[in-house]
Structure formats: structure tokens, C-alpha cells
Design an enzyme around this catalytic site. Structure first.
Site, PDB file in Angstrom:
ATOM      1  N   ASP A 121       0.783  -1.092  -0.175  1.00  0.00           N
ATOM      2  CA  ASP A 121       0.066   0.013  -0.168  1.00  0.00           C
ATOM      3  C   ASP A 121       0.824   1.160   0.016  1.00  0.00           C
ATOM      4  OD1 ASP A 121       0.733   0.319   2.696  1.00  0.00           O
ATOM      5  OD2 ASP A 121      -1.100  -0.370   3.562  1.00  0.00           O
ATOM      6  N   ASP A 250      20.009  -4.632  -1.001  1.00  0.00           N
ATOM      7  CA  ASP A 250      19.182  -3.424  -1.594  1.00  0.00           C
ATOM      8  C   ASP A 250      19.067  -2.581  -0.280  1.00  0.00           C
ATOM      9  OD1 ASP A 250      17.513  -5.687  -0.587  1.00  0.00           O
ATOM     10  OD2 ASP A 250      16.163  -4.055  -0.370  1.00  0.00           O
TER      11      ASP A 250
END
Length: 451
Positions: A121, A250
Site C-alpha cells: 500500500d 538493497d
């Protein structure tokens, strides 16, 4: 200092990022503004109204980026390569120069969906924002190179999360960082075989973060810099007793600055297998395995750069990690001991004895460093500390114990029970005073520790 906006990231071109629009939030309640960090980039003079305009509605800062940019990257997550990640709930909002002349980023967390959100979201829980404030403030005070939590705004949405009570309150966070280029940024380019783009990114990082032009052996020089910086970061984590929890490629910045705090914890004792993430079942990122994990990530950068540089030179640069780590470990531990360096071999031996003694005695990490700051062990530390006492004897204090902090009955710490207690007061009573009091206490400790 005066605000000095920059747009350096635009040199790379739109193959490296996606222009995005921030989410619109039903509420904008300012919960934390870091005026100390803001002063370092000339933004401390903003009113609260202006602050919310820039860091909740993301109106551009004059002269910096005109539109937020979600960066593209891949990475190994728990050593499984994932080509479907990138800035999924954040973006690069602005760049500027700080009071040290460094290029800095203002990046977000919880600012809405991007092309990389997949099924997420794009939001951040308020608890997650509070935890990031506590992590960054504590690490900064303990001498760890870290991003700084710049702003936290409550946004009025109800979020549903499977791993905590839901619905829960929402927030948007802004962090101030020395860059957001990750090892995974290079991995993505290597994945697609984009050698020209790797060379371009290498030149960008060398120019803006290491003060060098590309020239000869640029990829190898870049790797050597990253190896040195990430070795320092690993050593600082260990000296701080900190467990990041998710040291994926990452999440490793090529400037060697720690950032992106999810399931972090501080270890109460020197426990090698202590983990922060409940989902780290194999203990891959356990406390004592963090140097190994960060080295492994650096090796992934070497692999990506092998498309544009000779393998033997990259291997040689990567092989510098262990020695760099041991040097930096001695530096970080001596800093926490509050003593001045003497001789590299003696310093390294002292650091090893500290770790071995803490591990063997289950001594609380924070209390030990509090008691011994300045280089003198109290008499309450008995026979198990005899070797350490002898090794410490010739060391001189790097500063006197004259700050009021050293008269406190116990050290300032940040263990999980206190983190949960701070959040409980906010969740149950909307009482933010306990958070602000803790931040003040952490900064007071930082004043006592700093050179």
C-alpha cells in the site's frame, strides 16, 4: 548555514528512476522535526506550516527536484535474488549540500505507491516511524554512520498489517541521508547487462560521494571505497551492540551509511546468535554474523562491476575487507572505551579482548562501556576481566568523565522493552512526551561521548 539545493541525480537520466506523485493524506500532524539535522542543511528556519507543506504534502523545495523520483534497484534478500523490488513506498524528494560540503538526500518512507510497490500500500505504520526515530538517534549518539530521521508526520489512515495489531495508525517519514545509491542499484544494471549505465553510475558515485573523477580503474577504485566504508559500518554496528535485522544488498548504501530500519534491536549482551527479525529463522543476520553479511553484500557489488572491470583487480579490492574491518573494529571499540589509540597491534588485541570478555561473562554491553569509559575498570569487575584490565592500563582517556551523564545511576540504553513501552504510551494515551524525553536523553549521552 544557507540552504544549498542540488539536482545531481538528474545527471543519471530517467533510466535510473521513475517520476512519481506523493500520496494525499487525510491528516497531517507533525510528530517529530529534527531541527539539529535541519540546521546542517539550512532548513531549520522553516515554520511548522512550511515544514508540513514540504514534508507531508511534498511541495518541492526551491531549486531542488521538481518531482519526486522512485529509484530502481534489485537485490539479494536473504541471499535470494529479487528483480522485482525498488522504491515501493518511498522516493527521493530533494538533494542539497550539508555543512560539511557533502551531497545529501531527503528520502521518504510511507509516501505512497510507486511503480515498484507490487501489492503493497506504500504506507508506513506510525510505530515503524517511531522506531526509526529511536534507532537513528541512538546510533548517531553511539558514533555509527547513519541516516537521520528528519521528520515524522502522522497521516490519519488506518493500516492493516499481518504481523501487528490492526488497524494501526499511519505516518510518513523523511530521512536525511548521504545518498541512496545501493549495491542493489548496480545489481539491477548488471542483471540487464547495461555496461554503459554501470560506468555512468560508477562515475556519478565517485564524483559526488568520493570526490574523484572516473578515469582509470574507476570500478575497482569504487569497490575499494565501498569495501572500506562498509567494513567501517560493520565494525560500528558491533561496537554499538546493534543488530540491523535485514542486511540485504538493497539495504546497503554505497557510501557505507546505515539506513532503512525495520526489525532492528540492540543486543543486551554480546550474544553471537542474537537476531532482530522474527523471520530470520536461520540467523543469517544475527549479531555476530553482520560483518560476514556485509562482506557478502560487498561481494555482490564486485560481481556487478565485473562486467566493466578485470576480475583480479576486483578480487584484490574485495580482499581488503577483513583487514579494514579489524582496523575499524579497534577504532570503534576504543571510541566506546573512551581511550586514545596507541599502537595498531595493541589496539586490535585490546578490541579482541573486549569482545571475548563480554561474550564469556554475559556482561551487559551498555553498562560495561558506561563503567569503563576513560579506560579504568571499576573494582566490581573481577578476575574474568584481569587480562582486559592489564591491557587497558597504558591507555589514556580521550576525554574526561566530567559530563553530568557520567554521574547517572545507569547508562542510556535502547533495549526492546523500552521501545515497546514508548510505543505503548503513544498508542494507548497519545502521550508523545516519553518519546521526546528519550530523544533528549540519547542526545545528552551523545554529548558525553563525542570527541
Amino acid at each position: 548555514m544557507a540552504f544549498s539545493p542540488q539536482q545531481a541525480i538528474l545527471e543519471l537520466g530517467d533510466a535510473f528512476y521513475d517520476p512519481v506523485h506523493p500520496a494525499r493524506f487525510p491528516k497531517q500532524i507533525l510528530r517529530f522535526r529534527n531541527d539539529r539535522a535541519a540546521a546542517s542543511v539550512g532548513l531549520d528556519g522553516l515554520s511548522d506550516t512550511e515544514w508540513l507543506a514540504h514534508f507531508a504534502r511534498f511541495e518541492p523545495l526551491p531549486g531542488s527536484l521538481e518531482q519526486p523520483l522512485a529509484q530502481r534497484y534489485h537485490g539479494h534478500q536473504f541471499r535470494v535474488y529479487n528483480p522485482e523490488i525498488g522504491d515501493g513506498r518511498g522516493f527521493l524528494f530533494a538533494q542539497m549540500t550539508d555543512d560539511q560540503g557533502r551531497l545529501m538526500d531527503l528520502g521518504t518512507k510511507g509516501s505512497g505507491q510507486t511503480p515498484h510497490s507490487r501489492f503493497g500500500d506504500g504506507r508506513l505504520t506510525l510505530k515503524g516511524g517511531v522506531r526509526e526515530i529511536l534507532a537513528t538517534e541512538m546510533l548517531e549518539a553511539l558514533g555509527v554512520e547513519t541516516s537521520r530521521t528528519f521528520s515524522l508526520v502522522e497521516t490519519g489512515e488506518e493500516l492493516h498489517r499481518g504481523d501487528e495489531p490492526s488497524p494501526t495508525r499511519s505516518s510518513v517519514l523523511v530521512r536525511l541521508s548521504h545518498g541512496h545509491i545501493r549495491i542493489g542499484t548496480f545489481q539491477r544494471l548488471a542483471h540487464f547487462g547495461e555496461t554503459e549505465a554501470i560506468a555512468k553510475l560508477t562515475a556519478y558515485v565517485l564524483r559526488h560521494y568520493y570526490g574523484e573523477e572516473a578515469g582509470d580503474n574507476a570500478p575497482t577504485r569504487l569497490l575499494a571505497h565501498v569495501v572500506a566504508r562498509t567494513a567501517r559500518l560493520a565494525a560500528q554496528y558491533m561496537a554499538a551492540g546493534f543488530v540491523h535485522g535485514v542486511l540485504n544488498s538493497d539495504n546497503i548504501n554505497v557510501t557505507g551509511e546505515s539506513f532503512d530500519y525495520g526489525p532492528w534491536r540492540f543486543a543486551p549482551i554480546w550474544a553471537p546468535r542474537f537476531t532482530a527479525a522474527y523471520f530470520d529463522h536461520a540467523g543469517l543476520y544475527a549479531y555476530a554474523r553482520q560483518p560476514e553479511a556485509i562482506y557478502w553484500d560487498a561481494a555482490q557489488l564486485a560481481s556487478a562491476l565485473s562486467l566493466v572491470a578485470p576480475e583480479d583487480s576486483l578480487v584484490a579490492a574485495l580482499d581488503g575487507f577483513p583487514d579494514a574491518y579489524h582496523r575499524e573494529s579497534a577504532t570503534a571499540i576504543l571510541w566506546r572505551l573512551g581511550v586514545l589509540p596507541r599502537d595498531p597491534e595493541q589496539d586490535r588485541a585490546l578490541a579482541q579482548t573486549v569482545e571475548q570478555t563480554l561474550a564469556a561473562t554475559d556482561s551487559p554491553i551498555d553498562l560495561f562501556y558506561f563503567d569503563v569509559f576513560g579506560g579504568v575498570l571499576p573494582t566490581s569487575y573481577g578476575e574474568p576481566f584481569a587480562q582486559l584490565r592489564a591491557q587497558l592500563a597504558p591507555y589514556r582517556p580521550r576525554k574526561p568523565r566530567d559530563h553530568p551523564y557520567w554521574s547517572d545511576p545507569e547508562p542510556c540504553a535502547m533495549l526492546i522493552d523500552e521501545v515497546e513501552a514508548i510505543w505503548a504510551r503513544i498508542a494507548e494515551q497519545d502521550d508523545w512526551s516519553i518519546l521526546h524525553a528519550k530523544v533528549a536523553a540519547i542526545r545528552r549521552m551523545g554529548e558525553a561521548l563525542k570527541a
